[in-house]
Design a protein around this motif. Structure first.
Motif, PDB file in Angstrom:
ATOM      1  N   GLN A  38       0.799  -1.148  -0.039  1.00  0.00           N
ATOM      2  CA  GLN A  38       0.020  -0.070  -0.084  1.00  0.00           C
ATOM      3  C   GLN A  38       0.889   1.374  -0.035  1.00  0.00           C
ATOM      4  O   GLN A  38       0.487   2.110  -0.735  1.00  0.00           O
ATOM      5  CB  GLN A  38      -1.220   0.106   1.189  1.00  0.00           C
ATOM      6  CG  GLN A  38      -2.255  -1.141   1.216  1.00  0.00           C
ATOM      7  CD  GLN A  38      -3.312  -1.050   0.146  1.00  0.00           C
ATOM      8  OE1 GLN A  38      -2.935   0.431  -0.697  1.00  0.00           O
ATOM      9  NE2 GLN A  38      -4.034  -1.727  -0.197  1.00  0.00           N
ATOM     10  N   ALA A  39       1.849   1.434   0.774  1.00  0.00           N
ATOM     11  CA  ALA A  39       2.832   2.375   0.890  1.00  0.00           C
ATOM     12  C   ALA A  39       3.392   2.810  -0.280  1.00  0.00           C
ATOM     13  O   ALA A  39       3.532   3.953  -0.863  1.00  0.00           O
ATOM     14  CB  ALA A  39       3.545   2.344   2.090  1.00  0.00           C
ATOM     15  N   LEU A  40       3.791   1.654  -1.055  1.00  0.00           N
ATOM     16  CA  LEU A  40       4.639   1.774  -2.282  1.00  0.00           C
ATOM     17  C   LEU A  40       3.482   2.380  -3.399  1.00  0.00           C
ATOM     18  O   LEU A  40       4.020   3.153  -4.132  1.00  0.00           O
ATOM     19  CB  LEU A  40       5.217   0.350  -2.621  1.00  0.00           C
ATOM     20  CG  LEU A  40       6.129   0.323  -3.986  1.00  0.00           C
ATOM     21  CD1 LEU A  40       7.463   0.984  -3.503  1.00  0.00           C
ATOM     22  CD2 LEU A  40       6.166  -1.087  -4.556  1.00  0.00           C
ATOM     23  N   ALA A  41       2.376   1.995  -3.394  1.00  0.00           N
ATOM     24  CA  ALA A  41       1.304   2.281  -4.436  1.00  0.00           C
ATOM     25  C   ALA A  41       0.993   3.977  -4.146  1.00  0.00           C
ATOM     26  O   ALA A  41       1.060   4.586  -5.060  1.00  0.00           O
ATOM     27  CB  ALA A  41       0.148   1.557  -4.270  1.00  0.00           C
ATOM     28  N   PHE A  42       1.216   4.173  -2.982  1.00  0.00           N
ATOM     29  CA  PHE A  42       0.843   5.623  -2.729  1.00  0.00           C
ATOM     30  C   PHE A  42       2.077   6.632  -3.077  1.00  0.00           C
ATOM     31  O   PHE A  42       1.904   7.480  -3.710  1.00  0.00           O
ATOM     32  CB  PHE A  42       0.453   5.894  -1.054  1.00  0.00           C
ATOM     33  CG  PHE A  42      -0.766   5.768  -0.879  1.00  0.00           C
ATOM     34  CD1 PHE A  42      -1.112   4.597  -0.429  1.00  0.00           C
ATOM     35  CD2 PHE A  42      -1.784   7.076  -0.705  1.00  0.00           C
ATOM     36  CE1 PHE A  42      -2.687   4.393   0.160  1.00  0.00           C
ATOM     37  CE2 PHE A  42      -3.063   6.715  -0.399  1.00  0.00           C
ATOM     38  CZ  PHE A  42      -3.440   5.475  -0.174  1.00  0.00           C
ATOM     39  N   ARG A  43       3.202   5.926  -2.966  1.00  0.00           N
ATOM     40  CA  ARG A  43       4.451   6.637  -3.156  1.00  0.00           C
ATOM     41  C   ARG A  43       4.591   6.935  -4.813  1.00  0.00           C
ATOM     42  O   ARG A  43       5.059   7.908  -5.172  1.00  0.00           O
ATOM     43  CB  ARG A  43       5.683   5.926  -2.622  1.00  0.00           C
ATOM     44  CG  ARG A  43       7.034   6.721  -2.554  1.00  0.00           C
ATOM     45  CD  ARG A  43       8.034   6.613  -3.871  1.00  0.00           C
ATOM     46  NE  ARG A  43       7.823   5.643  -4.741  1.00  0.00           N
ATOM     47  CZ  ARG A  43       8.947   4.779  -4.639  1.00  0.00           C
ATOM     48  NH1 ARG A  43       9.911   4.708  -4.036  1.00  0.00           N
ATOM     49  NH2 ARG A  43       8.846   3.513  -5.520  1.00  0.00           N
ATOM     50  N   ASP A  44       4.052   5.761  -5.311  1.00  0.00           N
ATOM     51  CA  ASP A  44       4.115   5.652  -6.841  1.00  0.00           C
ATOM     52  C   ASP A  44       3.104   6.872  -7.683  1.00  0.00           C
ATOM     53  O   ASP A  44       3.218   7.102  -8.943  1.00  0.00           O
ATOM     54  CB  ASP A  44       3.983   4.422  -7.377  1.00  0.00           C
ATOM     55  CG  ASP A  44       5.117   3.543  -7.210  1.00  0.00           C
ATOM     56  OD1 ASP A  44       6.180   3.966  -6.712  1.00  0.00           O
ATOM     57  OD2 ASP A  44       4.941   2.374  -7.415  1.00  0.00           O
ATOM     58  N   THR A  45       2.192   7.175  -6.743  1.00  0.00           N
ATOM     59  CA  THR A  45       1.105   7.867  -7.220  1.00  0.00           C
ATOM     60  C   THR A  45       1.478   9.634  -6.999  1.00  0.00           C
ATOM     61  O   THR A  45       1.258  10.540  -7.796  1.00  0.00           O
ATOM     62  CB  THR A  45      -0.230   7.458  -6.834  1.00  0.00           C
ATOM     63  OG1 THR A  45      -0.236   6.107  -7.104  1.00  0.00           O
ATOM     64  CG2 THR A  45      -1.428   8.221  -7.502  1.00  0.00           C
TER      65      THR A  45
END
Ligand SMILES: Nc1nc2c(ncn2[C@@H]2O[C@H](COP(=O)(O)OP(=O)(O)OP(=O)(O)O)[C@@H](O)[C@H]2O)c(=O)[nH]1
Ligand SMILES: Nc1nc2c(ncn2[C@@H]2O[C@H](COP(=O)(O)OP(=O)(O)OP(=O)(O)O)[C@@H](O)[C@H]2O)c(=O)[nH]1
Ligand SMILES: [Mg+2]
Ligand SMILES: [Mg+2]
Lengths: 305, 308
Positions: free
Chosen positions: A231-238
């Motif tokens: 989840q954290a990674l996906a937020f960082r990618d967006t």
């Protein structure tokens, strides 16, 4: 935080080690395994724990571990350093006096964004900053009332709408209003969202584009388990996540999921939330966080001996 | 599993050395799926004791035997011993001419209020008259949140604003429901940490002085090892902090509502942790943020996701 039982566990393993006059690989392995179990119980990512186990094992030189006590110290120090390294996301962004900034809060549903926005506002207001809050959550029932009531309690100006349904529009208008009112820190609260729903991530990207935040804060629940990393990674990618706030650290959970969030976003934790009230908010300290994660309050003291 | 699959002729006994490494790998996999460490350990330990010394059939692989045993155990754990059919119970209460009530409890932010609204929507779809009761009198916006849902669903809301004693709000609400021909009352409560003694005491008071038909624990799929502690303590503290007058018949967690199933991919282990420690059945699964996003538990899906 209830860490005593973990502390007791760990020292059990370490005491066993310090008593043995000759330290061999088996003793080290048993001890390291026990430390890793403790970390798994603290919600540290399973892969990170494996990696940590390997790294620590490699950094140890059996020849150096003549006596049990010496071995214990070296092992502890090594684990501690490895964890501290993992928690190091660089220097946190801080607002500067005399320079206007926009800070946008993002995160999963119910992780504490709205509550934390108020805590953050209140923290900087007491430091003499002029702060204001914008409610760009038009989705959750009662979201604007929640922010309004919080802001009123903290005596912080706020902006939002009961009728407008487009969060991007509200974010834009609110930030514009407070920019002209010469507010130092404009805080933008957003709806909870998760990576599995791309429309929600698209909305977050759009909000970020119109408000041009100086810092995006990812708010995460300290009780989160193994889903923390993805989840954290996906937020960082967006969006351009720059800091993390870990909430609900007044609970029983140890907060090991935060390691994943730091690793995934390569951003530092700046504060932790320790209660529902607006003053239950503390600056983050990596070493004491790690000590608490391991259940060893006096770890630092021990290391400096 | 990466271990070489070993075959043997029939009649040999399984020994610890064969099983241990396979179980160790399985344990790691379960933890990766967000099963709490303690639960993964206990599960693997019980599989170990049940398998060691067992004769195995000809041409069966040890891996297959162990995996099969784990899968069976998972199905057994997740299949409720006692069936709880909320709809049927509510219907029965209605035909008995009494109000059926559910109290939603759990830690902060897990989805109590939202899933309460979903349950309302579902019960309405079966022709029941539902009322919401706003007993979170603490968190900012909690009353307005419930009012929004009540308005959208077109059902009554009972509220007394903030800072009132939640237990007496519930009592008044239930009385009001009985007087106005309501079939089901859904009681929202404030989120609280399981170690917060004053708040847990207040919850025990609300539960015991209103004696709802169902005490529903709401837990989210995102939670890690804390799942075990949450369930253990909500269960135990409701009993321990039960007011003296009700001590002969303490209430506790009757069933579980799992939320945020849509946010964890296949990391569904929290469900196992919660059921393992409490033995309570999962009666609802929340799969999103709309009223329709409420499901029954599919044990098969869960086990498949855990074993995959
Ligand atoms: N005990 C405790 N509760 C907290 C803390 N931070 C937030 N909460 C509680 O967690 C719950 C959810 O907080 P919110 O601020 O509404 O979370 P959110 O992320 O804005 O939620 P959405 O907007 O729905 O995504 C509320 O009950 C808060 O009071 C904390 O540090 N400790
Ligand atoms: N993705 C997803 N989000 C959910 C689900 N259930 C609830 N939520 C969201 O989680 C957030 C918190 O939900 P609430 O119902 O306010 O949680 P709560 O437990 O009542 O929170 P407090 O009363 O503050 O303790 C909201 O943003 C909900 O929309 C679900 O099944 N899936
Ligand atoms: Mg919010
Ligand atoms: Mg609520």
């Amino acid at each position: 935080m209830v860490l005593t039982e973990l502390g007791a566990r760990l020292s059990g393993a370490l005491v066993k080690m310090s008593k043995s006059s000759k330290v061999d690989q088996d003793v080290v392995d048993a001890c390291l395994k026990e430390i890793c179990t403790a970390l798994l119980q603290a919600d540290v990512n399973v892969r990170l724990v494996k990696q940590l186990q390997t790294n620590v094992k490699m950094s140890l030189n059996l020849e150096d571990l003549q006596s049990g006590f010496n071995a214990q110290r070296i092992l502890q120090k090594s684990v501690f350093q490895e964890l501290t390294r993992l928690m190091d996301g660089g220097k946190p962004w801080v607002p500067k006096k005399g320079k206007q900034s926009v800070v946008m809060f993002v995160g999963l549903q119910g992780n504490g964004k709205t509550t934390t926005c108020t805590k953050y506002a209140y923290h900087y207001k007491r430091k003499g900053f002029k702060v204001a809050m914008v409610c760009a959550d038009t989705f959750r029932a009662g979201a604007f009332d929640q922010l309004k009531q919080n802001a009123t309690k903290a005596r912080v100006p706020f902006f939002g709408s009961h009728t407008e349904t487009d969060p991007v529009k509200i974010a834009e208008e609110g930030v514009e209003r407070f920019r002209t009112e010469k507010v130092d820190i404009i805080i933008v609260d957003t709806s909870g969202r998760h990576k599995q729903e791309s429309a929600l991530f698209e909305e977050m990207r759009n909000i970020s584009e119109v408000v041009q935040p100086n810092n995006v804060i990812y708010v995460m629940d300290g009780a989160m388990g193994q889903a923390a990393h993805d989840q954290a990674l996906a937020f960082r990618d967006t969006v351009d996540v720059g800091s993390i706030i870990v909430t609900k650290m007044d609970g029983h959970a140890k907060g090991g999921g935060a390691l994943s969030a730091v690793a995934a976003t390569r951003s530092p934790v700046c504060f932790i939330g320790t209660g529902e009230h607006m003053d239950e908010f503390e600056p983050f300290e990596a070493e004491s966080f790690v000590s608490r994660l391991l259940g060893l309050g006096d770890f630092k003291g021990l290391m400096n001996k | 599993l990466s271990q070489a699959i070993r075959f043997a002729s029939g009649g040999t006994e399984l020994d610890d050395q064969d099983i241990a490494p396979i179980l160790e790998t399985l344990k790691g996999r379960l933890m990766g799926k967000n099963v709490a460490e303690e639960i993964a350990s206990k599960l693997c330990e019980s599989i170990r004791t049940s398998l060691v010394g067992k004769k195995r059939a000809a041409l069966s692989s040890i891996n297959g035997i162990v995996e099969g045993a784990v899968e069976d155990a998972l199905v057994r754990i997740l299949t409720p011993k006692k069936q709880t059919d909320v709809l049927r119970e509510a219907m029965r209460a209605k035909s008995d001419g009494r109000v059926y009530s559910i109290v939603f409890i759990g830690v902060n932010g897990v989805g109590k209020s939202t899933n309460l609204a979903k349950v309302a929507h579902w019960l309405m779809g079966h022709g029941l008259k539902v009322m919401l009761c706003a007993c979170d009198t603490f968190r900012s916006g909690a009353v307005e949140q419930l009012r929004t849902h009540a308005t959208r669903l077109g059902i009554p809301l009972f509220e007394r604003g903030y800072e009132k004693d939640p237990s007496s709000v519930a009592r008044e609400g239930l009385k009001h429901a009985a007087a106005t021909g309501i079939d089901v009352v859904l009681v929202d409560t404030a989120g609280r940490m399981q170690d917060n003694e004053p708040l847990m005491r207040a919850l025990a008071k609300l539960v015991h002085s209103n004696d709802p038909d169902l005490v529903l624990f709401v837990g989210e799929m995102l939670v890690g090892n804390d799942a075990v502690d949450q369930l253990t303590k909500f269960h135990q503290k409701l009993i321990d902090l039960c007011p003296v007058a009700k001590a002969s018949k303490p209430r506790s967690v009757d069933a579980i509502c799992l939320t945020k199933y849509d946010t964890v991919d296949d990391k569904v282990g929290a469900a196992l942790s919660m059921v393992y420690v409490s033995g309570a059945p999962i009666v609802f699964v929340g799969t999103g943020q709309s009223y329709q996003d409420l499901r029954k538990l599919s044990v098969k899906n869960f086990v498949d996701q855990l074993m995959r």
